[in-house]
Design an enzyme around this catalytic site. Sequence first.
Site: not given
Length: 145
Positions: A7, A64, A66, A97, A133
């Site tokens: 964004d 974005c 965060t 993992h 995993h």
Amino acid sequence: MIAIGSDHGGYRLKQSVIRYLEEKKISYEDLGCYSYESCDYPEFGRAVANAVAEGRCGKGIVICTTGIGISMTANKVPGIRCAVCGDPLSAKLTRLHNDANVLALGGGIIGENLALEIVDVFLNTPFSGEERHQRRVRAIELQQE
């Protein structure tokens, strides 16, 4: 091929990541946004996630401010395992993992040098393939159905 999207809050960092991909001769598909003009991250997180889930791209990178909102959006798409990473060790371990196929970055949280190191580690670390995993990744996939 790498799908990449952001964004407006991640646009500057996205441009840096694109330069990195070009320098490394890694093909990519830029799915937007294309300016600093205010826009909504779900559109771009979903576009990248769909490109990966459909097999058009092998991995994705979403950005974005965060990394959180756009990762939440990407993780709504079945088959996507998107991880927000703020350090190279997290990027390494989520590949080893979790077989994460989309990386989320916070353009307002981490600087360019750190972000590019995270991208490098994410793109160059294979899934370990260890049975424990694989079992856990299968469990994640079942929850998305």
